[in-house]
Enzyme design. Structure first.
Site, PDB file in Angstrom:
ATOM      1  N   GLU A 140      35.508 -16.130  21.458  1.00 42.26           N
ATOM      2  CA  GLU A 140      34.185 -15.589  21.135  1.00 42.26           C
ATOM      3  C   GLU A 140      33.053 -16.440  21.716  1.00 42.26           C
ATOM      4  O   GLU A 140      32.202 -16.937  20.992  1.00 42.26           O
ATOM      5  CB  GLU A 140      34.045 -15.480  19.604  1.00 42.26           C
ATOM      6  CG  GLU A 140      35.089 -14.567  18.989  1.00 42.26           C
ATOM      7  CD  GLU A 140      34.992 -14.432  17.463  1.00 42.26           C
ATOM      8  OE1 GLU A 140      35.319 -13.346  16.960  1.00 42.26           O
ATOM      9  OE2 GLU A 140      34.591 -15.398  16.774  1.00 42.26           O
ATOM     10  N   HIS A 169      31.117 -21.058  19.372  1.00 42.35           N
ATOM     11  CA  HIS A 169      31.112 -21.551  17.984  1.00 42.35           C
ATOM     12  C   HIS A 169      30.640 -23.017  17.953  1.00 42.35           C
ATOM     13  O   HIS A 169      31.238 -23.863  17.278  1.00 42.35           O
ATOM     14  CB  HIS A 169      32.502 -21.422  17.351  1.00 42.35           C
ATOM     15  CG  HIS A 169      32.902 -19.991  17.077  1.00 42.35           C
ATOM     16  ND1 HIS A 169      32.329 -19.245  16.073  1.00 42.35           N
ATOM     17  CD2 HIS A 169      33.790 -19.180  17.686  1.00 42.35           C
ATOM     18  CE1 HIS A 169      32.872 -18.033  16.056  1.00 42.35           C
ATOM     19  NE2 HIS A 169      33.755 -17.959  17.035  1.00 42.35           N
ATOM     20  N   ARG A 225      33.238 -23.356   7.794  1.00 41.39           N
ATOM     21  CA  ARG A 225      32.347 -22.360   7.169  1.00 41.39           C
ATOM     22  C   ARG A 225      32.050 -22.739   5.724  1.00 41.39           C
ATOM     23  O   ARG A 225      30.934 -22.672   5.262  1.00 41.39           O
ATOM     24  CB  ARG A 225      32.967 -20.969   7.243  1.00 41.39           C
ATOM     25  CG  ARG A 225      32.656 -20.191   8.501  1.00 41.39           C
ATOM     26  CD  ARG A 225      33.108 -20.881   9.779  1.00 41.39           C
ATOM     27  NE  ARG A 225      32.913 -20.048  10.942  1.00 41.39           N
ATOM     28  CZ  ARG A 225      33.839 -19.215  11.424  1.00 41.39           C
ATOM     29  NH1 ARG A 225      35.037 -19.131  10.875  1.00 41.39           N
ATOM     30  NH2 ARG A 225      33.573 -18.478  12.479  1.00 41.39           N
ATOM     31  N   TRP A 243      45.434 -13.809  18.550  1.00 47.26           N
ATOM     32  CA  TRP A 243      44.820 -13.377  17.282  1.00 47.26           C
ATOM     33  C   TRP A 243      44.327 -11.943  17.343  1.00 47.26           C
ATOM     34  O   TRP A 243      44.300 -11.253  16.335  1.00 47.26           O
ATOM     35  CB  TRP A 243      43.696 -14.336  16.872  1.00 47.26           C
ATOM     36  CG  TRP A 243      42.410 -14.223  17.651  1.00 47.26           C
ATOM     37  CD1 TRP A 243      42.127 -14.785  18.857  1.00 47.26           C
ATOM     38  CD2 TRP A 243      41.233 -13.520  17.248  1.00 47.26           C
ATOM     39  NE1 TRP A 243      40.856 -14.482  19.249  1.00 47.26           N
ATOM     40  CE2 TRP A 243      40.267 -13.698  18.270  1.00 47.26           C
ATOM     41  CE3 TRP A 243      40.887 -12.744  16.128  1.00 47.26           C
ATOM     42  CZ2 TRP A 243      38.991 -13.139  18.217  1.00 47.26           C
ATOM     43  CZ3 TRP A 243      39.616 -12.191  16.083  1.00 47.26           C
ATOM     44  CH2 TRP A 243      38.689 -12.393  17.108  1.00 47.26           C
ATOM     45  N   ASP A 262      32.323 -25.612  13.859  1.00 47.52           N
ATOM     46  CA  ASP A 262      31.912 -24.217  14.105  1.00 47.52           C
ATOM     47  C   ASP A 262      30.395 -24.150  14.067  1.00 47.52           C
ATOM     48  O   ASP A 262      29.719 -25.170  13.938  1.00 47.52           O
ATOM     49  CB  ASP A 262      32.562 -23.260  13.095  1.00 47.52           C
ATOM     50  CG  ASP A 262      32.876 -21.902  13.739  1.00 47.52           C
ATOM     51  OD1 ASP A 262      31.930 -21.261  14.249  1.00 47.52           O
ATOM     52  OD2 ASP A 262      34.045 -21.496  13.747  1.00 47.52           O
ATOM     53  N   TRP A 297      40.323 -17.979   7.173  1.00 54.52           N
ATOM     54  CA  TRP A 297      38.914 -18.132   7.551  1.00 54.52           C
ATOM     55  C   TRP A 297      38.084 -18.111   6.279  1.00 54.52           C
ATOM     56  O   TRP A 297      38.354 -17.330   5.358  1.00 54.52           O
ATOM     57  CB  TRP A 297      38.495 -17.015   8.515  1.00 54.52           C
ATOM     58  CG  TRP A 297      39.280 -17.065   9.786  1.00 54.52           C
ATOM     59  CD1 TRP A 297      40.274 -16.209  10.169  1.00 54.52           C
ATOM     60  CD2 TRP A 297      39.168 -18.048  10.815  1.00 54.52           C
ATOM     61  NE1 TRP A 297      40.787 -16.600  11.383  1.00 54.52           N
ATOM     62  CE2 TRP A 297      40.123 -17.719  11.804  1.00 54.52           C
ATOM     63  CE3 TRP A 297      38.360 -19.174  11.008  1.00 54.52           C
ATOM     64  CZ2 TRP A 297      40.291 -18.477  12.968  1.00 54.52           C
ATOM     65  CZ3 TRP A 297      38.516 -19.919  12.165  1.00 54.52           C
ATOM     66  CH2 TRP A 297      39.469 -19.570  13.123  1.00 54.52           C
TER      67      TRP A 297
HETATM   68  C1  TNX Z   1      37.523 -14.211  14.230  1.00 51.77           C
HETATM   69  S1  TNX Z   1      40.086 -15.751  15.014  1.00 51.77           S
HETATM   70  C2  TNX Z   1      37.340 -15.556  14.505  1.00 51.77           C
HETATM   71  C3  TNX Z   1      36.876 -16.470  13.449  1.00 51.77           C
HETATM   72  C4  TNX Z   1      36.451 -15.717  12.214  1.00 51.77           C
HETATM   73  C5  TNX Z   1      37.483 -14.643  11.906  1.00 51.77           C
HETATM   74  C6  TNX Z   1      37.192 -13.883  10.647  1.00 51.77           C
HETATM   75  C7  TNX Z   1      39.055 -16.308  15.915  1.00 51.77           C
HETATM   76  C8  TNX Z   1      39.629 -16.985  17.020  1.00 51.77           C
HETATM   77  N1  TNX Z   1      37.747 -16.123  15.687  1.00 51.77           N
HETATM   78  O1  TNX Z   1      35.824 -17.261  13.955  1.00 51.77           O
HETATM   79  O2  TNX Z   1      36.327 -16.617  11.168  1.00 51.77           O
HETATM   80  O3  TNX Z   1      37.542 -13.737  12.975  1.00 51.77           O
HETATM   81  O4  TNX Z   1      38.268 -13.055  10.276  1.00 51.77           O
END
Ligand code: TNX
Length: 529
Positions: free
Chosen positions: A327, A263, A174, A394, A203, A470
């Site tokens: 995600e 991502h 990022r 997470w 990402d 992050w």
């Molecule tokens: C979630 S933790 C994400 C990251 C973001 C973060 C921001 C995770 C596996 N995915 O892509 O940067 O939240 O807090």
């Protein structure tokens, strides 16, 4: 209440005797972070002087010459240039002796015993990593805020970590992090006895690893438009190998993360065929979750993933490779003829199974190279996960519980405790998205990496934890303030036995530790700023 002076002395003596009887003292002039498993303090000090020599057991040279490392630290921190001599047994005076004892298996792979006597200091360990951590403790003692510089209290410390996996995630995707900055963090991690550096290297907003087979990843994917500027950067393979080596010499494993199937915009911007629709997309300039994920319907996607992993495994000797897995919206797959064809052939009923297929195939590929896959807890949701896959929880600790119960090894990174991109107490006023929760220092100190609901057998699967940095809202210059002092609480949770942890005492020690951090140029967060 007024207490006569004589009574006060008796009272103090009684308290001190009691402390000595329980075998350690909470005196803050030691102020070690993380607090050692056992310490016994005696009267007096050993003064490190310009004449003090370092004696080294001849076998303690791999992967790093520890005497040279210690001498360098003492030169920087105390301004002395100690001589280095080979230790060939027997007693030596005015000395710091580094000794490996293969018989001391009880100290484990990372434990050590540090003894400060009148004539000198001995650090003893079963493995070189233990000597290295003993040296970190000595460095903290030498820079103790209340002791005179280099005056080391007479103490015996026996110490070993609670968990073997003590990690930090840095997100270079990022916001780009300079190589020197990463190496500075490797030193700060070592000083705090952390041993896993997870580098988030790909990402939507940037691709940061040079891949020789796919040069457009860094020609195109490493750069994004920020207004009229081109923002970005990447590491050459040679630079990454230097980072790996720098870390290895500080007993830190670098775990690279290559995100898939989500991502993935920066990779797709470089090679549009990786997408279901093969359409051109720019490297993302916003933060969030995006629909441009890899197409698992096309064989060419797997050829790409494996080609990139071939080079990643070449650069990073880590036994573990992180493939993200979080995600990943599956909307595109629903309309994609390649994906639908793959689903038909495999008899999959949902796109979730298609993601399971991708993860499983990549896990098998990594196994063929003797590496294990780590993924975020979403990899549990899609089926087909091989037992060798390690799950990083997470979304709270639910993933850790499920994974351990299913027989997976686990790394705990619950966002509500160890996401250090989230604000600290008093930091709310600064620009932070609403969904971020406040994570106070005290909350971090209360973090339990092992969920209490696990059985004793399942609990063994929790290897430890990682805190995450992050970087959407924290470019390089803000990272110190986000990580410190929370990372100090984090490391104590992972290193020190629970019965040695005490919030009040930690706060006292931290005050002294701030002095050390200041000397190292760490711009830690001061509550209320
Ligand atoms: C979630 S933790 C994400 C990251 C973001 C973060 C921001 C995770 C596996 N995915 O892509 O940067 O939240 O807090």
């Amino acid at each position: 209440m007024w207490i006569p002076k004589a009574n006060l002395i008796i009272l103090c003596a009684a308290v001190i005797t009691q402390i000595c009887e329980i075998g350690y003292t909470e005196k803050t002039d030691m102020a070690l972070i993380p607090i050692p498993a056992r310490m016994e303090l005696k009267d007096g000090v050993f003064q490190i002087k310009p004449t003090t020599a370092i004696y080294q057991d001849p076998i303690a040279v791999s992967p790093i010459d520890l005497s040279a490392y210690l001498a360098d630290a003492l030169r920087r921190e105390l301004g002395i240039e100690p001589a280095i001599r080979e230790w060939s047994g027997g007693a030596v005076q005015d000395a710091i002796v580094l000794k490996l004892d293969p018989a001391k298996t009880g100290l484990g792979d990372e434990g050590y015993r540090l003894t400060v006597a009148e004539g000198g200091i001995e650090i003893l360990a079963h493995k070189t990593a233990g000597l290295f951590y003993g040296i970190q403790t000595l460095r903290q003692l030498a820079a103790g805020a209340e002791t005179e510089k280099g005056a080391i209290p007479r103490v015996t410390i026996e110490d070993a970590p609670l968990y073997p996996w003590r990690g930090l995630l840095l997100d270079s995707a990022r916001h780009f992090l300079e190589k020197d900055f990463i190496e500075r963090y490797i030193d700060l991690m070592a000083y705090h006895k952390l041993n896993r550096l997870h580098l988030h290297l790909t990402d939507d907003q940037g691709w940061r690893i040079e891949i020789k087979k796919y040069p457009k990843l860094t020609e195109i994917g490493a750069w994004r438009n920020e207004g009229s500027q081109r923002y970005g950067g990447f590491y050459t393979q040679a630079e990454l190998k230097e980072i790996v080596d720098y870390a290895r010499k500080r007993f830190i494993t670098v775990v690279p993360e290559f995100e898939m199937p989500g991502h993935a915009t920066a990779a797709a911007a470089s090679y549009p065929d990786l997408l279901c629709r093969s359409e051109a997309v720019p490297v993302q300039t916003e933060w969030g979750i995006f629909p441009d994920v890899f197409c698992p319907g096309k064989e060419s996607t797997f050829e790409f993933l494996e080609g990139v992993l071939d080079e990643i495994t070449e650069i990073f000797p880590s036994p573990f490779i992180h493939i993200g897995g979080d995600e990943a919206p599956r909307d595109r797959w629903k309309e994609c003829p390649h994906c639908q064809q793959r689903m038909k052939e495999k008899g999959f009923k949902s796109e979730d199974e298609l993601q399971g297929y991708l993860i499983e195939r990549v896990a098998r590929f990594l196994s063929s190279k003797d590496r294990r896959l780590i993924g975020w807890d979403e990899i549990l949701d899609v089926g087909g996960l091989p037992k060798t896959a390690v799950v990083q929880s997470w979304r709270g600790m639910a993933g850790a519980v499920r994974a351990a119960q299913l027989g997976h090894d686990v790394i705990s990174s619950p966002n509500d405790f160890v996401y250090f991109d989230y604000p600290q107490n008093g930091q709310q006023a600064q620009a932070k998205p609403d969904w971020m929760m406040v994570t106070s220092l005290e909350k971090v100190y209360q973090f339990q990496p092992t969920p209490p609901e696990l059985s004793a057998g399942e609990a063994k699967r929790v290897w430890g934890a990682e805190c995450t940095m992050w970087s959407e809202h924290a470019p390089q210059e803000k990272i110190d303030t986000q990580l410190f002092p929370r990372i100090c609480a984090f490391t104590e949770v992972l290193w020190s036995p629970p019965d040695r942890r005490n919030w009040e005492d930690f706060q006292q020690r931290l005050k002294a530790h701030y002095g050390r951090l200041e000397k190292m140029g760490v711009n830690y967060y001061r509550e209320g700023n």
